[in-house]
Design a protein around this motif. Structure first.
Motif, mmCIF file in Angstrom:
data_model
loop_
_atom_site.group_PDB
_atom_site.id
_atom_site.type_symbol
_atom_site.label_atom_id
_atom_site.label_comp_id
_atom_site.label_asym_id
_atom_site.label_seq_id
_atom_site.Cartn_x
_atom_site.Cartn_y
_atom_site.Cartn_z
ATOM 1 N N LEU A 246 22.466 -110.177 -36.126
ATOM 2 C CA LEU A 246 22.798 -110.968 -37.329
ATOM 3 C C LEU A 246 23.922 -110.500 -38.017
ATOM 4 O O LEU A 246 24.567 -111.271 -38.778
ATOM 5 N N ALA A 247 23.967 -108.948 -38.447
ATOM 6 C CA ALA A 247 24.984 -108.523 -39.062
ATOM 7 C C ALA A 247 26.123 -107.985 -38.584
ATOM 8 O O ALA A 247 27.281 -107.992 -39.311
ATOM 9 N N SER A 248 26.402 -108.020 -37.393
ATOM 10 C CA SER A 248 27.619 -107.259 -36.408
ATOM 11 C C SER A 248 28.534 -108.195 -36.771
ATOM 12 O O SER A 248 29.683 -107.708 -36.866
ATOM 13 N N GLU A 249 28.531 -109.537 -36.970
ATOM 14 C CA GLU A 249 29.878 -110.412 -36.915
ATOM 15 C C GLU A 249 30.098 -110.684 -38.664
ATOM 16 O O GLU A 249 30.985 -111.238 -38.896
ATOM 17 N N ARG A 250 29.342 -110.006 -39.547
ATOM 18 C CA ARG A 250 29.461 -110.273 -40.818
ATOM 19 C C ARG A 250 29.922 -108.966 -41.581
ATOM 20 O O ARG A 250 30.682 -108.915 -42.826
ATOM 21 N N LEU A 251 29.242 -107.850 -41.114
ATOM 22 C CA LEU A 251 29.643 -106.553 -41.612
ATOM 23 C C LEU A 251 30.537 -105.405 -40.825
ATOM 24 O O LEU A 251 30.538 -105.848 -39.620
ATOM 25 N N GLN B 294 28.107 -100.362 -41.503
ATOM 26 C CA GLN B 294 27.275 -101.036 -42.582
ATOM 27 C C GLN B 294 26.374 -101.686 -41.825
ATOM 28 O O GLN B 294 25.154 -101.667 -42.207
ATOM 29 N N THR B 295 26.532 -102.518 -40.563
ATOM 30 C CA THR B 295 25.573 -103.057 -39.615
ATOM 31 C C THR B 295 24.618 -101.887 -39.277
ATOM 32 O O THR B 295 23.305 -102.224 -39.234
#
Length: 115
Positions: free
Chosen positions: A79-84, A88-89
């Protein structure tokens, strides 16, 4: 001392395999390597040898439940890999793993029924 060297060699071998796979066209297989039960084998030999079959059984059952914190980690990475950013991820996913592992340990100590 030999046992410690063997454990270190197994860990180093896993890291080398992961590094080699991550550079290959089969980079995704690097996600399977950490799931090879090398450390579980070591734990099971020690627990089974020192505490017997019932403790080995409970350790294996707890091992199944321990997949939940790992799944939590992976879901957060997805979920976080494309946003952070990468770090951070991974920091967020590691924190999520720690939280899920803490909940698992608390729940195991408070709710396990005679296995």
């Amino acid at each position: 001392m030999g046992g410690l060297l063997l454990k270190g060699a197994i860990g180093a071998a896993a890291v080398i395999v992961i590094a080699l796979l991550s550079r290959s066209r089969y980079f995704f297989v690097a996600g399977l390597v950490p799931l090879f039960p090398s450390l579980a084998l070591i734990a099971h030999v020690i627990v089974g040898g020192e505490r017997g079959a019932l403790a080995l059984r409970e350790t294996a059952i707890f091992g199944l439940w321990s997949l939940l914190p790992y799944a939590t980690y992976l879901v957060v990475v997805i979920l976080a890999s494309e946003r952070l950013a990468l770090w951070q991820t991974l920091l967020l996913a590691t924190a999520a793993w720690c939280g899920a592992a803490g909940l698992l340990l608390w729940g195991w100590q408070h709710f396990r029924a005679g296995l």
